[in-house]
Design an enzyme around this catalytic site. Structure first.
Site, PDB file in Angstrom:
ATOM      1  N   LYS A 172     -42.606  35.516   7.404  1.00  0.00           N
ATOM      2  CA  LYS A 172     -41.280  34.973   7.713  1.00  0.00           C
ATOM      3  C   LYS A 172     -41.150  33.613   7.048  1.00  0.00           C
ATOM      4  CE  LYS A 172     -39.566  32.280  10.755  1.00  0.00           C
ATOM      5  NZ  LYS A 172     -38.469  31.638   9.988  1.00  0.00           N
ATOM      6  N   PHE A 218     -39.980  24.835   5.530  1.00  0.00           N
ATOM      7  CA  PHE A 218     -39.001  24.647   4.450  1.00  0.00           C
ATOM      8  C   PHE A 218     -39.538  23.805   3.308  1.00  0.00           C
ATOM      9  CE2 PHE A 218     -38.377  20.643   6.699  1.00  0.00           C
ATOM     10  CZ  PHE A 218     -38.183  19.747   5.665  1.00  0.00           C
ATOM     11  N   CYS A 220     -46.324  17.118   4.639  1.00  0.00           N
ATOM     12  CA  CYS A 220     -47.242  16.817   5.738  1.00  0.00           C
ATOM     13  C   CYS A 220     -48.394  15.940   5.263  1.00  0.00           C
ATOM     14  CB  CYS A 220     -47.780  18.095   6.359  1.00  0.00           C
ATOM     15  SG  CYS A 220     -48.829  19.066   5.260  1.00  0.00           S
ATOM     16  N   GLU A 253     -35.772  29.917   7.236  1.00  0.00           N
ATOM     17  CA  GLU A 253     -34.412  30.390   6.991  1.00  0.00           C
ATOM     18  C   GLU A 253     -33.632  29.455   6.080  1.00  0.00           C
ATOM     19  OE1 GLU A 253     -34.414  27.799  10.653  1.00  0.00           O
ATOM     20  OE2 GLU A 253     -35.688  29.385   9.807  1.00  0.00           O
ATOM     21  N   GLU A 304     -43.538  10.915  13.064  1.00  0.00           N
ATOM     22  CA  GLU A 304     -43.552  11.339  11.668  1.00  0.00           C
ATOM     23  C   GLU A 304     -42.105  11.382  11.184  1.00  0.00           C
ATOM     24  OE1 GLU A 304     -45.605  14.802   8.920  1.00  0.00           O
ATOM     25  OE2 GLU A 304     -44.864  15.348  10.906  1.00  0.00           O
TER      26      GLU A 304
END
Length: 489
Positions: free
Chosen positions: A167, A143, A275, A170, A369
């Site tokens: 993909k 995302f 990240c 969502e 994290e």
């Protein structure tokens, strides 16, 4: 998008796409059905032989047109990212641009796709190799970079001659659908790129479908470990970029103004949902005296809807993400950390910039994290101690040192066991001339995204050994075949 067509899904399972800043349901995304997933594979399989035989020059020309269209429709992509992800406008533009840079490199990807040749490897024998496409590849995107990460994946894969099934998350599907539409507009033949939607059932299908030869993934540790294990168990190549704990090491001789600004931007940008976010600041010696001023600078950032041009820090992606970060902050305080700046007083999905000091390496804020606008500060006496601290952490995505000493910088870059190192650069994500080289627990698989390694991941090497030798005038034909291991002279 299957076979070059935008199709209404027949799924009875739909998922809401929510604006994280307002809580408004923007649209719905389907959980692709088994039939739709099979159709995507069929479409990619049917397109592969044609696309594999398409010249590298023609594939590159599609990328030339594609990069033009991305520039032309940048505002449309930015709006979708701001709405669905919550990024600020400036950060969303950066998201698009860093992905665009990979597309630009794909315009000349043939330079990385060349094989090797050795004439006369033995008398009359030549050996040469080609890099050939794998077949159908798939990408599973996160995302936090709705445009950049998909553009790390499918442009490299398809320019290498593969067909692709993508993909998107969502939570942020719209940027991918816009990018897919533009790819068709750029001249990509139907079936070369297909887009499916959904959650774990779709991921499981992609990992297990025998026709799919390789999986690219970027995301969290739990999902990444699962996808890598599942994909490789089914005989696929897999590159999986996972979580990180990125340290910035601050030496007392660093430029104070530039260093503090860099720490603020690298830790709080994108609400810390990167990240490569710099989430730990390691202050060496008396540079620890800068922590109060660092907190003051973080406090000046404006928290708000990313659609507001004046916002510096947007929302976190979901209530669950915020709740997790808030709980970890509380646990860190109970473990002895001190709060220099508390951002927990915002409502909704917003978490304000938060600075913790006296964070130990066994603190929950250090061990996990947070993926939030939270900077954990710790102090050591020497550069050697700082290097040991960073190397003791299992992750290896990125690190940075801030110093005016070339000797210190060189010692750091040599001794540090992290895949991407910045010297006075807080977020050392390389341009796509190179590859994204996170290491250790931050990656599963041995080939990285984009650059030369990206091409190697999406191709297989075929080596040919050819013998067109004719008998020399003083040689006579063999009287009988030899069953000994052949040697070349």
């Amino acid at each position: 998008m299957i076979g070059g067509k935008m199709l209404p899904s027949k799924s009875k399972e739909i998922l809401p796409v929510i604006n994280p800043a307002t809580g408004q349901i923007l649209r719905y995304v389907p959980e692709s059905t088994e039939d739709e997933l099979e159709a995507a594979v069929h479409s990619a399989r049917e397109a592969f032989s044609m696309w594999r035989d398409t010249s590298v020059s023609k594939r590159s020309r599609v990328m030339f047109e594609y990069q033009r269209l991305i520039r032309e429709r940048e505002d449309e992509l930015v709006q979708a990212i701001v709405e669905e992800n919550g990024k600020t406008i400036a950060d969303a533009k950066g998201d698009v641009f860093r992905g665009l840079e990979v597309v630009e490199q794909c315009c000349a990807l043939g330079n990385h796709m060349m094989g090797e040749t050795l004439a006369n490897a033995a008398i009359g024998i030549d050996t040469y190799s080609y890099k050939e496409p794998l077949g159908i590849c798939a990408g599973i995107a996160p995302f936090n970079f709705p445009a950049m990460i998909p553009l790390w994946m499918f442009p490299v894969g398809i320019t290498c001659g593969n067909t692709y099934i993508l993909k998107p998350s969502e939570k942020v599907p719209s940027a991918t659908m816009i990018l897919a539409e533009m790819a068709l507009q750029a001249g990509l033949p139907p079936g070369v790129l297909n887009v499916v939607h959904g959650t774990k059932p779709v991921v499981d299908f992609l990992c297990r479908a025998p026709e799919i030869k390789a999986i690219s993934f970027v995301g969290g540790n739990k999902a990444g470990e699962y996808i890598f294990a599942e994909a490789t168990r089914h005989g696929k190549r897999c590159q999986a970029n996972l979580g990180a704990k990125n340290h910035g090491v601050i030496l007392p001789d660093a430029d104070k103004e530039k260093t503090l600004d860099a720490l603020v931007a690298a830790s709080m940008g994108a609400a810390g949902q990167r990240c490569m976010a710099l989430s730990v600041a390691v202050f060496v010696g008396n540079s620890s005296e800068w922590i109060p001023e660092l907190a003051q600078r973080c406090a000046r950032l404006k928290v708000g809807d990313g659609a507001d041009p004046n916002s510096d820090v947007g929302p976190m992606i979901s209530p669950e993400s915020k709740s997790r970060a808030v709980n970890l902050i509380g646990q860190a305080l109970n473990k002895g950390a001190k709060i220099e700046l508390d951002g927990r007083n915002y409502s909704g999905n917003f978490l304000g910039p938060t600075v913790l000091s006296q964070v130990s390496t066994d603190s929950p804020a250090y061990l996990h994290e947070l993926f939030a606008p939270v900077l954990s500060c710790t102090c050591v006496e020497t550069l050697d101690e700082a290097i040991a601290l960073v190397n003791a952490n299992p992750t290896g995505n990125g690190t940075a040192i801030f110093t005016n000493s070339g000797a210190s910088a060189r010692l750091f870059q040599r001794e540090i066991d992290v895949g991407q190192v910045g010297i006075n650069v807080p977020i050392p994500v390389p341009l796509p001339f190179f590859s994204f080289t996170g290491s250790r627990a931050s990656i599963r698989g041995d080939l990285h995204f984009y650059g030369k390694q990206g091409v190697t991941f999406y191709t297989q090497t075929k080596t040919i050994t050819s013998n067109w030798r004719t008998l020399h005038h003083d040689e006579s034909p063999s009287k009988s075949p030899s069953t000994a291991m052949p040697i070349m002279k």
